[in-house]
Motif scaffolding. Structure first.
Motif, PDB file in Angstrom:
ATOM      1  N   PRO A 301       0.802  -1.237   0.000  1.00 10.91           N
ATOM      2  CA  PRO A 301       0.000   0.000   0.000  1.00 10.91           C
ATOM      3  C   PRO A 301       0.827   1.275   0.000  1.00 10.91           C
ATOM      4  N   GLU A 302       2.074   1.190   0.445  1.00 14.54           N
ATOM      5  CA  GLU A 302       2.904   2.399   0.505  1.00 14.54           C
ATOM      6  C   GLU A 302       3.069   3.073  -0.850  1.00 14.54           C
ATOM      7  N   VAL A 303       2.906   2.302  -1.930  1.00 13.31           N
ATOM      8  CA  VAL A 303       3.055   2.911  -3.254  1.00 13.31           C
ATOM      9  C   VAL A 303       2.008   4.008  -3.474  1.00 13.31           C
ATOM     10  N   MET A 304       0.868   3.906  -2.787  1.00 12.74           N
ATOM     11  CA  MET A 304      -0.149   4.949  -2.934  1.00 12.74           C
ATOM     12  C   MET A 304       0.344   6.286  -2.398  1.00 12.74           C
ATOM     13  N   SER A 305       1.097   6.262  -1.298  1.00 14.46           N
ATOM     14  CA  SER A 305       1.659   7.509  -0.774  1.00 14.46           C
ATOM     15  C   SER A 305       2.661   8.105  -1.748  1.00 14.46           C
ATOM     16  N   GLU A 306       3.443   7.245  -2.408  1.00 10.84           N
ATOM     17  CA  GLU A 306       4.405   7.735  -3.386  1.00 10.84           C
ATOM     18  C   GLU A 306       3.688   8.371  -4.582  1.00 10.84           C
ATOM     19  N   ASP A 313      -3.001  15.867  -7.302  1.00  8.61           N
ATOM     20  CA  ASP A 313      -4.337  16.271  -7.745  1.00  8.61           C
ATOM     21  C   ASP A 313      -5.128  15.113  -8.338  1.00  8.61           C
ATOM     22  N   LYS A 314      -4.583  13.890  -8.304  1.00  6.28           N
ATOM     23  CA  LYS A 314      -5.285  12.719  -8.828  1.00  6.28           C
ATOM     24  C   LYS A 314      -5.625  11.771  -7.667  1.00  6.28           C
ATOM     25  N   PRO A 315      -6.865  11.802  -7.192  1.00  2.00           N
ATOM     26  CA  PRO A 315      -7.246  10.940  -6.069  1.00  2.00           C
ATOM     27  C   PRO A 315      -7.015   9.461  -6.395  1.00  2.00           C
ATOM     28  N   ILE A 316      -6.771   8.694  -5.339  1.00  3.78           N
ATOM     29  CA  ILE A 316      -6.481   7.265  -5.467  1.00  3.78           C
ATOM     30  C   ILE A 316      -7.625   6.477  -4.845  1.00  3.78           C
ATOM     31  N   TYR A 317      -8.080   5.435  -5.544  1.00  2.00           N
ATOM     32  CA  TYR A 317      -9.224   4.641  -5.097  1.00  2.00           C
ATOM     33  C   TYR A 317      -8.842   3.160  -5.036  1.00  2.00           C
ATOM     34  N   LEU A 318      -9.143   2.512  -3.916  1.00  2.00           N
ATOM     35  CA  LEU A 318      -8.894   1.075  -3.771  1.00  2.00           C
ATOM     36  C   LEU A 318     -10.173   0.370  -4.227  1.00  2.00           C
ATOM     37  N   THR A 319     -10.191  -0.075  -5.483  1.00  2.00           N
ATOM     38  CA  THR A 319     -11.432  -0.510  -6.114  1.00  2.00           C
ATOM     39  C   THR A 319     -11.721  -1.999  -5.986  1.00  2.00           C
ATOM     40  N   GLU A 320     -10.734  -2.797  -5.543  1.00  2.00           N
ATOM     41  CA  GLU A 320     -11.024  -4.228  -5.392  1.00  2.00           C
ATOM     42  C   GLU A 320     -10.052  -4.915  -4.452  1.00  2.00           C
ATOM     43  N   ARG A 321     -10.589  -5.513  -3.397  1.00  2.00           N
ATOM     44  CA  ARG A 321      -9.863  -6.443  -2.538  1.00  2.00           C
ATOM     45  C   ARG A 321     -10.797  -6.903  -1.438  1.00  2.00           C
ATOM     46  N   SER A 322     -11.043  -8.183  -1.371  1.00  2.00           N
ATOM     47  CA  SER A 322     -11.806  -8.711  -0.240  1.00  2.00           C
ATOM     48  C   SER A 322     -10.849  -8.998   0.906  1.00  2.00           C
ATOM     49  N   LEU A 323     -11.289  -8.668   2.102  1.00  2.00           N
ATOM     50  CA  LEU A 323     -10.457  -8.774   3.298  1.00  2.00           C
ATOM     51  C   LEU A 323     -11.168  -9.593   4.362  1.00  2.00           C
ATOM     52  N   ALA A 329      -8.899  -5.865   8.515  1.00  2.00           N
ATOM     53  CA  ALA A 329      -9.248  -4.526   8.989  1.00  2.00           C
ATOM     54  C   ALA A 329      -8.009  -3.640   9.083  1.00  2.00           C
ATOM     55  N   ASP A 330      -6.883  -4.239   9.483  1.00  2.00           N
ATOM     56  CA  ASP A 330      -5.631  -3.489   9.535  1.00  2.00           C
ATOM     57  C   ASP A 330      -5.143  -3.141   8.128  1.00  2.00           C
ATOM     58  N   ARG A 331      -5.300  -4.074   7.182  1.00  2.00           N
ATOM     59  CA  ARG A 331      -4.909  -3.784   5.797  1.00  2.00           C
ATOM     60  C   ARG A 331      -5.714  -2.599   5.264  1.00  2.00           C
ATOM     61  N   MET A 332      -6.988  -2.568   5.616  1.00  2.00           N
ATOM     62  CA  MET A 332      -7.843  -1.462   5.204  1.00  2.00           C
ATOM     63  C   MET A 332      -7.348  -0.147   5.820  1.00  2.00           C
ATOM     64  N   ALA A 333      -6.948  -0.192   7.089  1.00  2.00           N
ATOM     65  CA  ALA A 333      -6.380   0.997   7.723  1.00  2.00           C
ATOM     66  C   ALA A 333      -5.145   1.473   6.966  1.00  2.00           C
ATOM     67  N   GLN A 334      -4.341   0.523   6.506  1.00  2.00           N
ATOM     68  CA  GLN A 334      -3.142   0.895   5.742  1.00  2.00           C
ATOM     69  C   GLN A 334      -3.502   1.562   4.418  1.00  2.00           C
ATOM     70  N   TYR A 335      -4.583   1.121   3.783  1.00  2.00           N
ATOM     71  CA  TYR A 335      -5.013   1.802   2.554  1.00  2.00           C
ATOM     72  C   TYR A 335      -5.248   3.282   2.837  1.00  2.00           C
ATOM     73  N   PHE A 336      -6.040   3.548   3.865  1.00  2.00           N
ATOM     74  CA  PHE A 336      -6.388   4.936   4.161  1.00  2.00           C
ATOM     75  C   PHE A 336      -5.191   5.728   4.666  1.00  2.00           C
ATOM     76  N   ARG A 337      -4.317   5.086   5.403  1.00  2.00           N
ATOM     77  CA  ARG A 337      -3.120   5.774   5.874  1.00  2.00           C
ATOM     78  C   ARG A 337      -2.184   6.111   4.710  1.00  2.00           C
ATOM     79  N   ASN A 338      -2.387   5.467   3.570  1.00  2.00           N
ATOM     80  CA  ASN A 338      -1.569   5.718   2.384  1.00  2.00           C
ATOM     81  C   ASN A 338      -2.364   6.399   1.264  1.00  2.00           C
ATOM     82  N   TYR A 339      -3.368   7.184   1.652  1.00  2.00           N
ATOM     83  CA  TYR A 339      -4.049   8.117   0.736  1.00  2.00           C
ATOM     84  C   TYR A 339      -5.128   7.499  -0.143  1.00  2.00           C
ATOM     85  N   ALA A 340      -5.577   6.293   0.139  1.00  2.00           N
ATOM     86  CA  ALA A 340      -6.763   5.812  -0.568  1.00  2.00           C
ATOM     87  C   ALA A 340      -7.963   6.654  -0.157  1.00  2.00           C
ATOM     88  N   CYS A 341      -8.776   7.030  -1.162  1.00  2.00           N
ATOM     89  CA  CYS A 341      -9.978   7.830  -0.905  1.00  2.00           C
ATOM     90  C   CYS A 341     -11.223   6.958  -0.839  1.00  2.00           C
TER      91      CYS A 341
END
Length: 469
Positions: A301-306, A313-323, A329-341
């Motif tokens: 997920p860190e690649v999203m922060s990069e 100016d280009k929002p990032i969306y996590l469009t597919e992953r079942s957890l 739940a922690d993986r999902m937290a990492q998405y948001f901590r790395n700028y997933a909208c």
């Protein structure tokens, strides 16, 4: 479930727990779940003081990205199982998904344009022609099959129940006559601007057709997993070709007064840099694109922060992953901590025979499982409640705010500030023991204990409240 209106200046608490996350035994029938969005006693806000427990600091003034929404998919697998239910039972399930009080308030739903691998149908698109026949004028374009299969009706019902829901769409394959394979399986879009233009027009017609049925398409991804060819609907689409398609589709949308947003890529973290740079470093490509869609099956997920730092100016969306479970739940937290909208799960309801689907593996359990022998009987697995720990409390338009991440051995977290001003902290205990922790925020402190393998959501008013010594 309990009303989620903020009633006091104390910290409100809800818990959900994991049970055998991702295990196929969930297809065998319902089981006891200790905590299911279970309301706990409020926690008092106090003045800061020394403590030896794990300390998490939150800084609401340091805001990250704005949240578009969170949800799941309404692909044919889910819809065909819903279609087997009585109308009352089907509405009950939809309410559990999207109602903000009696359900978990999902507000971002992914649909497929034509079939994906999760379907019981023969694979189709909206312009299937006999072998060797083309239709550049798209005279035979039709979403009739989506109507006949109840897909349109189900999405209409869902948006009627929850008008706040946004719909975005993804295509698994262009029509076969546009492809080098001559099939919905494998292959790539044929070379030449006439095929780029044909696919752009096809997408525009699909958006218009859904709009005519009262379903606005908020956004669409140009090709699901464009670097993957396989024996179900798929299409290899290198970034240079997707750039051409984005520009052509933007022209189609603009010419017809359509506001649908264009999201590029829709594939794994591991290939994101190599894919998005040839599109976004081009002036026309960058101008045509509204956001970047990512999947989490390979990479970090860190690649999203990069990428956020490169293209803020280009929002990032996590469009597919079942957890599954607290690790999910922690993986999902990492998405948001790395700028997933956003976040979207993939597939909402399989039946107890793990059907229907045409994926090439064995799917894990979905949030809801239907009894194959009794269509009106279904059971909910822990992942429904674990997702709800986010979706019932974090509202569209919220901002993610700065906080210490914590650790897997104690608790991890992500924190949001809702448009109404309240703070929402999702705390995750992946460990085998109860964890005690302390939160410091805006001159106040609160102490909490979180059971093993449990997610807690904590909500309180920012910058207000009675502080006790």
């Amino acid at each position: 479930m309990h009303n989620t209106k903020l009633l006091s200046d104390a910290v409100e608490v809800w818990w959900s727990s994991e049970v055998d996350p991702g295990k196929l035994k969930w297809f065998e029938g319902p089981r006891d779940i200790p905590y299911r969005l279970s309301r706990q006693p409020d926690i008092a806000l106090t003045v800061p003081q020394e403590t030896e427990t794990t300390r998490i600091t939150i800084t609401p003034s340091h805001a990250g990205q704005q949240i578009l929404g969170m949800g799941t998919s309404m692909e044919d697998t889910t819809i065909s199982n819903l279609a087997r239910m009585s109308p009352a039972r089907r509405e009950e399930v939809l309410r559990l998904l999207v109602d903000e009080e009696s359900g978990i308030g999902l507000n971002l739903i992914r649909i497929t344009l034509g079939t994906s691998d999760f379907t019981g149908q023969a694979f189709y698109t909206y312009n299937d022609m006999p072998e060797g026949v083309t239709d550049f004028e798209q005279r035979y374009f039709s979403i009739k099959k989506d109507v006949e299969l109840g897909i349109v009706e189900t999405v209409q019902q869902l948006t009627a129940l929850a008008p706040q829901v946004r719909i975005f769409a993804s295509s698994w394959s262009p029509p076969a006559w546009m492809k080098t394979s001559g099939s919905l399986k494998r292959g790539s879009l044929k070379e030449g601007p006439e095929y780029t233009a044909a696919l752009a027009k096809y997408y525009r017609l699909a958006i218009q057709a859904y709009q005519e049925h009262g379903i606005p398409i908020y956004a669409m991804t140009l090709q699901n997993e464009p670097l993957f060819e396989t024996d179900y609907p798929s299409c290899y689409m290198p970034p240079e070709r997707q750039r051409e398609l984005a520009v052509a589709l933007r022209q189609e949308l603009d010419q017809h007064g359509l506001e649908t947003k264009i999201w590029i890529f829709d594939h794994n973290f591991s290939d994101a840099w190599a894919y998005v740079t040839p599109i976004l470093n081009d002036a026309a490509g960058c101008g045509a694109v509204d956001g970047i869609a990512l999947h989490d099956y390979e990479g970090s997920p860190e690649v999203m922060s990069e990428i956020h730092a490169a293209y803020p100016d280009k929002p990032i969306y996590l469009t597919e992953r079942s957890l599954w479970g607290t690790a999910g739940a922690d993986r999902m937290a990492q998405y948001f901590r790395n700028y997933a909208c956003s976040y979207n799960a993939w597939v909402t309801m399989l039946d107890s025979n793990i059907s229907p689907h045409q994926w090439l593996g064995t799917p894990g359990p979905t949030m809801m499982i239907q009894d194959a022998a009794d269509a009106d009987n279904y059971w909910i697995i822990p992942e429904y409640y674990l997702l709800g720990q986010y979706t019932r409390f974090v509202k569209p338009g919220a901002y993610r705010v700065a906080s210490d991440y914590g650790s897997k051995e104690t608790v991890t977290n992500v924190v949001f500030r809702n448009p109404g001003g309240e703070l929402v902290a999702v705390m995750i205990n992946q460990s085998d023991a109860e964890q005690e922790f302390c939160v410091l925020c805006e001159g106040r402190q609160w102490l909490a204990k979180l059971p093993a393998k449990t997610v807690g959501t904590y909500r309180w008013r920012a910058g207000a409240g009675t502080v006790t010594g």
